[in-house]
Structures are given as structure tokens and as C-alpha cells.
Design a protein around this motif. Sequence first.
Motif, short mmCIF file in Angstrom:
data_model
loop_
_atom_site.label_atom_id
_atom_site.label_comp_id
_atom_site.label_asym_id
_atom_site.label_seq_id
_atom_site.Cartn_x
_atom_site.Cartn_y
_atom_site.Cartn_z
N VAL A 94 37.59 -9.52 53.28
CA VAL A 94 37.69 -10.29 53.37
C VAL A 94 38.27 -11.62 54.87
N GLY A 95 38.59 -12.63 54.64
CA GLY A 95 38.58 -13.38 55.26
C GLY A 95 37.89 -14.69 55.62
N PRO A 96 37.33 -14.90 56.35
CA PRO A 96 37.50 -16.33 56.18
C PRO A 96 35.97 -16.30 55.82
N ASN A 97 34.95 -15.55 56.22
CA ASN A 97 33.33 -15.93 55.92
C ASN A 97 33.45 -14.72 54.53
N PHE A 98 34.70 -14.43 53.85
CA PHE A 98 34.42 -13.88 52.32
C PHE A 98 33.13 -14.17 51.64
N ILE A 99 33.28 -15.31 51.62
CA ILE A 99 32.32 -15.92 50.41
C ILE A 99 30.99 -15.80 50.34
N GLY A 100 30.68 -15.83 51.85
CA GLY A 100 29.50 -15.64 51.95
C GLY A 100 28.10 -14.04 52.07
N VAL A 101 29.38 -13.77 52.64
CA VAL A 101 29.51 -11.88 52.84
C VAL A 101 29.39 -11.23 51.39
N HIS A 102 30.89 -11.17 50.39
CA HIS A 102 30.24 -11.35 48.90
C HIS A 102 29.35 -11.66 48.25
N GLU A 103 28.61 -12.76 48.38
CA GLU A 103 27.81 -12.60 47.68
C GLU A 103 26.29 -12.46 48.38
N MET A 104 26.13 -12.23 49.48
CA MET A 104 25.43 -11.78 50.79
C MET A 104 24.65 -10.35 49.96
N ILE A 105 25.87 -9.63 49.64
CA ILE A 105 25.94 -8.30 49.11
C ILE A 105 25.37 -7.97 47.75
N ASP A 106 25.60 -8.59 46.91
CA ASP A 106 25.12 -8.33 45.68
C ASP A 106 23.38 -7.82 45.16
N PRO A 107 22.41 -9.01 46.43
CA PRO A 107 21.23 -8.99 45.77
C PRO A 107 20.91 -7.60 46.28
N GLN A 108 21.64 -7.25 47.79
CA GLN A 108 21.13 -5.67 47.89
C GLN A 108 21.73 -4.91 47.39
N VAL A 109 22.61 -4.68 46.81
CA VAL A 109 23.10 -3.44 46.00
C VAL A 109 22.17 -3.52 45.17
N GLU A 110 21.60 -4.22 44.13
CA GLU A 110 20.40 -4.14 43.05
C GLU A 110 19.06 -4.17 43.39
N LEU A 111 18.53 -4.66 44.54
CA LEU A 111 17.37 -3.69 44.98
C LEU A 111 17.09 -2.72 45.42
N VAL A 112 18.73 -2.45 46.11
CA VAL A 112 18.60 -0.68 46.29
C VAL A 112 18.76 0.29 44.93
N ARG A 113 19.23 -0.76 44.48
CA ARG A 113 19.64 0.31 42.66
C ARG A 113 18.42 0.62 42.63
N GLY A 114 17.23 -0.58 42.72
CA GLY A 114 16.16 -0.24 41.58
C GLY A 114 15.06 0.58 42.31
N PHE A 115 15.06 0.90 43.64
CA PHE A 115 14.73 1.73 44.73
C PHE A 115 15.19 3.23 44.44
N ALA A 116 16.61 3.56 44.24
CA ALA A 116 16.62 4.55 43.21
C ALA A 116 15.85 5.02 42.71
N ASP A 117 15.75 3.74 41.13
CA ASP A 117 14.93 3.99 39.91
C ASP A 117 13.94 4.47 40.36
N SER A 118 13.22 3.47 41.43
CA SER A 118 11.68 4.13 41.53
C SER A 118 11.11 5.63 42.41
N VAL A 119 12.02 5.34 42.66
CA VAL A 119 12.35 7.15 43.17
C VAL A 119 12.59 8.53 42.39
N ALA A 120 13.47 7.71 41.11
CA ALA A 120 13.61 9.07 40.76
C ALA A 120 12.25 9.14 39.55
N GLU A 121 11.85 7.73 38.97
CA GLU A 121 10.80 7.92 38.59
C GLU A 121 9.46 8.85 38.90
#
Length: 179
Positions: free
Chosen positions: A43-70
Motif C-alpha cells: 500500500v501507499g504512494p508507490n503502490f502501483i509501481g511496486v504492484h506492477e513490478m512484482i508480477d513479472p517477477q512472479v511469472e519468471l520465478v514460476r517458470g524457474f520452478a517449472d524448469s527445475v521440476a522438469e
Amino acid sequence: MAKFTLPGLSAEQGAEVAAVLQERLSAYNDLHLTLKHIHWNVVGPNFIGVHEMIDPQVELVRGFADSVAERIAALGGSPKGTPGAIISDRTWDDYSVGRDSAQAHLAALDLVYIGVITDGRKAIAKVGDVDPITEDMLIGQTGDLEQFQWFVRAHLENSGGSLIHENGHTEKEAASQAR
């Protein structure tokens, strides 16, 4: 463990590499859940920038998990992606910051990245002599995590080059210093 592994590795080596990768799998599964937690609770003044910065990180880390599992499966192992596996493999505490400011979450996240990256480097060292293909995969993933940490730290650095939470040794201390 299956009775096969990748060409050029013994069954024992395959099992050894798979065990290291299982730890990475649990760390990545935990990290992507932690990132989503931050995404939902910032929350707070930088909410949207951080909120939007996190999602690409989530997706890439999910991809890391998939690659490692495979890779674990290719080595003849059985990847464990359950909540119980995360808890069983965990050498770290659960993320400790709830609804809070962008700065507080980013300071806490910086410490999370320190742990994940440090463990990633240890995993690279463990598999390097045995399986350079896995080593290469982990090097790339760790490099991406280091870039994410740089994004996070860019929000936390003052004009003198210091991090605003540099004396925080726990997520809660770091968050408190960043508020």
C-alpha cells in the motif's frame, strides 16, 4: 528415484543433482508465493509501481520452478511441489510482513532475495563439477534473481549509495527501517 538418469551421469550423481534441485524447487515455489503476498499487501504512494513490478517477477520465478521440476524428472527423480515439500525443505522463516508500505515490503524483500540468491550460489557450486547443464540453468536463474534484487534495491537506495534498511537483520527490522 527411477533407475535411469541423464546420459553421462551415474544414477548416484543424478540423485545428488536432483536433491539439490528439489531445494531450489521449494525455494522458488516459496518465493513466487511470497511475491504474490507482497503484490496483494503493498500500500501507499508507490503502490502501483511496486504492484506492477512484482508480477513479472512472479511469472519468471514460476517458470524457474517449472524448469527445475522438469530437470528433476529428467534426472529420474520425482519433483515435489506441495506445500509440505516447501515446509520440509525450508531453511528460512516464513515471510513476516503483512499489509504495509511499498518501502517496507521492498526492504523485507531485499532480505528474501539475499537468502534465495545466496542459496542459489551454493547450489551452483554443488552441481558444477557433476552436471554443467544444471549448473548453467541455475546460473541463469540466479542472474535473473540478482537483476530483480537490483530493481528492488533501486527503490531503497539513498543519494549516498546506502540502503535505507542496511542495519535490518530480519524482514521486520528492515521493513521498520524503511518506513
